[in-house]
Enzyme design. Structure first.
Site, PDB file in Angstrom:
ATOM      1  CB  THR A 192      33.203  34.769  42.055  1.00  0.00           C
ATOM      2  OG1 THR A 192      32.554  36.015  41.831  1.00  0.00           O
ATOM      3  CG2 THR A 192      34.574  35.009  42.630  1.00  0.00           C
TER       4      THR A 192
ATOM      5  CB  THR B 291      27.165  36.449  34.764  1.00  0.00           C
ATOM      6  OG1 THR B 291      27.868  37.661  34.994  1.00  0.00           O
ATOM      7  CG2 THR B 291      26.245  36.610  33.588  1.00  0.00           C
TER       8      THR B 291
ATOM      9  CD  GLU C 244      63.150  33.447  40.644  1.00  0.00           C
ATOM     10  OE1 GLU C 244      62.419  33.096  41.600  1.00  0.00           O
ATOM     11  OE2 GLU C 244      62.955  34.489  39.994  1.00  0.00           O
TER      12      GLU C 244
END
Ligand code: ADP
Ligand code: MG
Ligand code: ZN
Length: 599
Positions: free
Chosen positions: A212, A215, A430
């Site tokens: 996110t 750092t 699916e």
């Protein structure tokens, strides 16, 4: 001990260290050679073909089949009209697979077989994987000896440098940046604050999921303030031998004091700051490291302009002592980017890329709700790779869309062949998801249904992205369960058999149902109680068979959802058949085609 003797002693120990280094290196080389010999020898006797020749043969269309083993660059090649197979070494497996796909697209079909790792391959691999451990062990022992000498020698290097990153490189997060700007001010002009008698926080904790931008924002603070950025990761502190973690913390802060004003950044602080509970060996070591960190943080005065930033994605793990005043008394949550944030991140990361005019970053931002900054950056990078493979002039919108799918469901695997029966099963599975969700009020529209395998999935149903929202209602969660179980319900309904293909759906559904009961208090029978709470022994609080009751509620939610899915499919069986049939014919249905079927 007189000085002379001391020096002699040091010399002795130094030569001991040097000789052990030499010894370790020799062992490494020997074992390396042995492994090389072991893995390569058996291939020498086989017929081999060089990589360049292989590429030539492939382009001439002479290659019929290629067999690869996961994790190995050695492949088997079968030529057309020739019985015997040859071996070749390829430089890069992924690039090679891409190449084969490319050839296939040009009509030069090569049967590509990818085998799982063979047991034989794994033997050297395990040997290899043991290696780092052995080397680490040797190194750690040596480091210990060095420390024992009391030498001031640098045992390890922190990353420390002035970063070029500024707030403008951090997209979105306006409020968070606003909160952090005062720290920049403080680092720049500490006197201004101290004169006023203001107490500036010593520590700031950044909470947020990986990727996110924690750092990044920490570096940006250092960059804006033009001070050094000294960083360490919490996991680096975790050591096998007692005392080392604590001494690393001490050294880190010694260095910070010398370099002040500066930023100390501790990533993954949960690795050292985990709550002190039991007394197992590892925990005691953590305690020493954690205690040292607390001592250091309490130790420096507010005149020393050191700001400690720490990051974690598991705030609930942290020891409360870390959060007391004078330590990490400020906490900032770094959220996943919202729509505006995602658009800004996409803009920043496309600055150095060549985008075609048809690229619509706004719509990509809409399609990527829930993605982190790191994932968005990754998508643009993948898009650049896909554009290169597709031989496009520059990155087109379709390349980015493909990259989004690659990151979410994995790469399309055209080479994987599967039986007609499997195909039918996948198509109905699916189609089941898609049809069911069409009739559920809260579920987003279907964007694409496909039975082309991608990543580990045999097929997939993609939904339009949700707008960013903070709350999810009970109805919505229940309907999500129905949509998830639609695949399995269709298998059962049409083929009267069920498959392992639904395992992921079931896993996700069970997790949601459990959270509905234990976390969000959505069970009518058990009420709004947090059963996931911190209490280790819920049964002392809620009674012995609370586990059974929770289980029964979870099962009830799942059963209801499954029944509802089946009901919807029986009711709309015609649509289910049409969609499954279309999938069998065309493998893929897009949003418009899907909508049309329901008109
Ligand atoms: P974290 O430390 O929270 O795990 P990082 O700061 O390491 O995340 O982010 C990883 C990468 O993701 C960054 O280097 C950057 O490329 C990208 N990124 C993440 N958030 C942002 C953002 N807000 N703006 C721009 N890039 C971002
Ligand atoms: Mg990080
Ligand atoms: Zn499914």
């Amino acid at each position: 001990m007189d000085k002379n003797e001391n020096r002699k002693n040091n010399k002795k120990k130094k030569s001991l260290i040097i000789s052990s280094i030499i010894l370790v290196s020799i062992i490494i080389v020997l074992v390396g050679v042995a492994i090389y010999y072991l893995t390569n020898n058996k291939e020498k006797d086989d017929k081999t073909i060089s990589y360049t020749d292989l590429i030539k043969e492939i382009s001439y269309g002479n290659v019929e089949k290629i067999e690869m083993t996961v994790g190995s660059t050695s492949i088997k090649v079968k030529f057309k009209d020739v019985e015997e197979e040859k071996r070749a070494i390829i430089p890069n497996t992924e690039a090679f697979v891409e190449l084969i796909h490319e050839k296939a697209a040009e009509g030069n079909d090569i049967d590509l077989k990818q085998n799982p790792k063979s047991v034989l391959m794994q033997i050297p691999a395990t040997l290899f994987s043991l290696f780092p451990t052995l080397i680490m062990l040797a190194l750690v022992i040596m480091i210990f000896k060095m420390q024992g000498l009391g030498e001031k020698g640098q045992v390890y290097e922190d990353t420390e440098r002035k970063t070029k990153i500024r707030f403008k490189d951090v997209a979105g997060l306006d409020e968070e940046k606003g909160e952090l700007i005062e720290i920049v001010d403080f680092l720049k002009k500490p006197e201004k604050f101290t004169k006023m008698g203001a107490k500036v926080p010593k520590g700031v904790l950044l909470y947020g999921k990986p990727g996110t931008g924690k750092t990044l924002i920490a570096k940006a603070i250092a960059g804006e303030a033009d001070v050094p950025f000294i960083s360490m990761s919490g996991s680096e502190f975790i050591e096998m031998f007692a005392g080392l973690g604590a001494s690393r913390v001490r050294k880190l802060f010694d260095k910070a004091r010398k370099m002040a004003p500066c930023i100390v950044f501790i990533d993954e602080i949960d690795a050292i700051g985990a709550r002190r509970t039991s007394n197992s060996g590892a925990e005691t070591e953590n305690n020493q490291t954690l205690n040292q960190l607390l001592v250091e943080m309490d130790g420096f005065s507010s005149e020393e302009t050191i700001i400690v930033l720490a990051a974690t994605n598991r705030p609930e793990m942290l020891d409360k002592a870390l959060l007391r005043p004078g330590r990490f008394d400020r906490q900032i949550t770094i959220p996943n980017p919202d729509l505006k944030g995602r658009l800004e991140i996409l803009k920043i990361h496309s600055e150095d890329k060549r985008l075609s005019d048809d690229v619509n970053l706004a719509s990509i931002a809409e399609d990527t709700a829930g993605f982190t900054g790191a994932e968005l950056a990754n998508i643009l990078n993948e898009a650049a790779i896909i554009a290169t493979i597709n031989k496009h002039e520059d990155i087109e919108n379709s390349d980015i869309e493909e990259a989004v799918k690659k990151v979410t469901v994995g790469l399309e695997k055209h080479s994987r062949t599967y039986s007609e029966k499997d195909k039918k099963l996948t198509a109905y599975h699916e189609a089941g998801h898609a049809v069911v969700s069409k009739y559920l009020e809260t579920q987003t529209d279907v964007k694409e249904v496909s039975i082309i395998p991608r990543g580990v999935a045999g097929g997939y149903t993609m939904y339009k992205s949700d707008e960013d929202k903070y709350y999810i209602s009970k109805t919505e969660m229940k309907e999500k369960l129905i949509a998830l179980l639609g695949g399995r319900a269709a298998e059962k309904l049409v083929l009267d058999d069920i498959s392992t293909g639904a395992s992921n759906d079931i896993e996700v559904a069970t997790k949601i149902a459990r959270e509905m009961v234990t976390k969000y208090g959505m069970s009518d029978n058990l009420g709004p109680i947090d059963f996931q709470g911190k209490e280790q022994n819920d049964m002392f609080v809620f009674g012995e068979n609370i586990g059974d009751k929770i289980g029964a509620e979870v099962k009830l939610l799942i059963d209801e959802a499954y029944n509802e899915a089946q009901k919807l499919l029986i009711e709309h069986r015609d649509k289910l058949d049409i969609i499954a049939q279309t999938l069998l014919e065309r493998e893929k249905i897009n949003e418009q085609e899907f909508k049309k079927i329901f008109e």
